[in-house]
Motif scaffolding. Sequence first.
Motif, short mmCIF file in Angstrom:
data_model
loop_
_atom_site.label_atom_id
_atom_site.label_comp_id
_atom_site.label_asym_id
_atom_site.label_seq_id
_atom_site.Cartn_x
_atom_site.Cartn_y
_atom_site.Cartn_z
N ALA A 105 0.74 -1.57 0.10
CA ALA A 105 0.24 0.70 -0.33
C ALA A 105 0.50 1.46 0.21
CB ALA A 105 -0.69 -0.46 1.04
N ILE A 106 -0.01 2.44 -1.00
CA ILE A 106 1.89 3.87 -0.43
C ILE A 106 0.55 4.37 0.03
CG2 ILE A 106 2.80 4.78 -2.55
CD1 ILE A 106 1.87 3.12 -4.80
N TYR A 107 1.92 5.33 0.37
CA TYR A 107 0.81 6.67 0.93
C TYR A 107 1.59 8.10 0.08
CZ TYR A 107 -1.25 2.87 3.44
OH TYR A 107 -2.77 2.06 4.00
N SER A 108 1.24 9.23 0.45
CA SER A 108 1.49 10.01 0.56
C SER A 108 0.79 11.68 0.94
CB SER A 108 1.61 10.29 -0.72
OG SER A 108 2.57 11.51 -1.72
N ILE B 291 -7.37 -3.66 3.44
CA ILE B 291 -8.35 -2.65 4.47
C ILE B 291 -7.59 -1.40 4.48
CG2 ILE B 291 -7.93 -1.87 6.77
CD1 ILE B 291 -8.63 -4.98 7.34
N MET B 292 -5.83 -2.27 3.68
CA MET B 292 -5.20 -0.93 3.63
C MET B 292 -5.19 0.01 2.61
SD MET B 292 -1.45 -1.63 6.03
CE MET B 292 -0.31 -0.21 5.74
N GLN B 293 -5.70 -0.75 1.92
CA GLN B 293 -5.97 0.33 0.49
C GLN B 293 -7.61 1.39 0.10
OE1 GLN B 293 -4.02 0.12 -2.07
NE2 GLN B 293 -2.90 -1.93 -1.47
N LEU B 294 -8.50 1.28 1.62
CA LEU B 294 -9.75 1.90 1.21
C LEU B 294 -9.10 2.92 1.54
CD1 LEU B 294 -11.82 -0.27 4.92
CD2 LEU B 294 -12.48 -0.72 1.40
#
Length: 341
Positions: free
Chosen positions: A110-113, A238-241
């Motif tokens: 999962a990628i967060y920015s 979950i983390m892609q939601l």
Amino acid sequence: MCLGVVLTLGSSLSYAAKIIPVSEVSGKTLLKKLHNKEDDVRAFCSGMYKCLDIRYEACSENDMKPWPKVNYDEEFCAPYKEIVKRGFSIDINKPMVADVFLRLGRQYRAIYSSEGTLPLEVNEITFLFDNMPFTADLINAYLESEYTLEYNSHDRRYFSGGNGHGLSGDFYWALQDSAGTKSMLRNMFFGYGYAQILKWSLKGTAVAFLDMDLVAPRKLKYKLTAFVFPANSVLNSIMQLRVFKSVVNSKIDDVVNDIKKASSMYYGGNRRPLTTNAKMRTPENQRHVAEYDKVVAGAPWKLGDAVRLERSLMELSKPKPAPARPAEPTEPTDKIIIKKD
């Protein structure tokens, strides 16, 4: 507490096929570095081979088989190429190399920015990163918050931290000067994080890039991109939601806003927390306040100055050896005979 950015990937990097001989990395060493888990060995070996064209002779043909549900395309391989471009080692005997690459090779990601600005100069942010426990104490003094930051190694590359409200982790500062440019402003972190988000209590690993640039006086532009590796398909879902990512980004923004609030109070001339807060009155933090005041006034500060200064202070505090005791005169063993004329 760490903010980062991924450098924009231009044209794909080209790598000549490279073979790492068994003499450098044996099968036994490989298994030990990869925690004796066959899936981790396969994630490491297949990812290095498919994305970087690097083959370890200790990897069997089965180890290098691609995972069926992984598409080793430019998007999947981008972080591999990015961290190598930044100067991260491929020698698994170096700190955290095996841990980083085996996770990049896993199926779920999962990628967060997040991006924005901070009201700080380069020397100031360098000082704050070079003295993390003081930074946490400083924010807490102004905001009555519960941040914690502490170093876990003498070189200050390993550290732990938390915001006191559901976010904490243990981290390794893998690169402090990516590709030999812009010390402190080009970074890479690897860490194990723990988070209480909505109804979920989560833990996992991540690789994060941190780049910053001074775009105006006391205005640092930053962007954070973190690659997080869920342990299974449920966590990955979950983390892609969108709602989950929104909450994560809001928690990152909360940390940034706390830094901004504390900074505005400090630069606005509010010195009261520096004298009333118990932690800020310790001799060590009083020394840090004096040092930081000089940096804010324009004095230079380089990453590593804190360690050098600490060592010099330790040398000065050592008791001086007692001066050598002068030799006492002793009675001569030979008799002196005086002749008469």
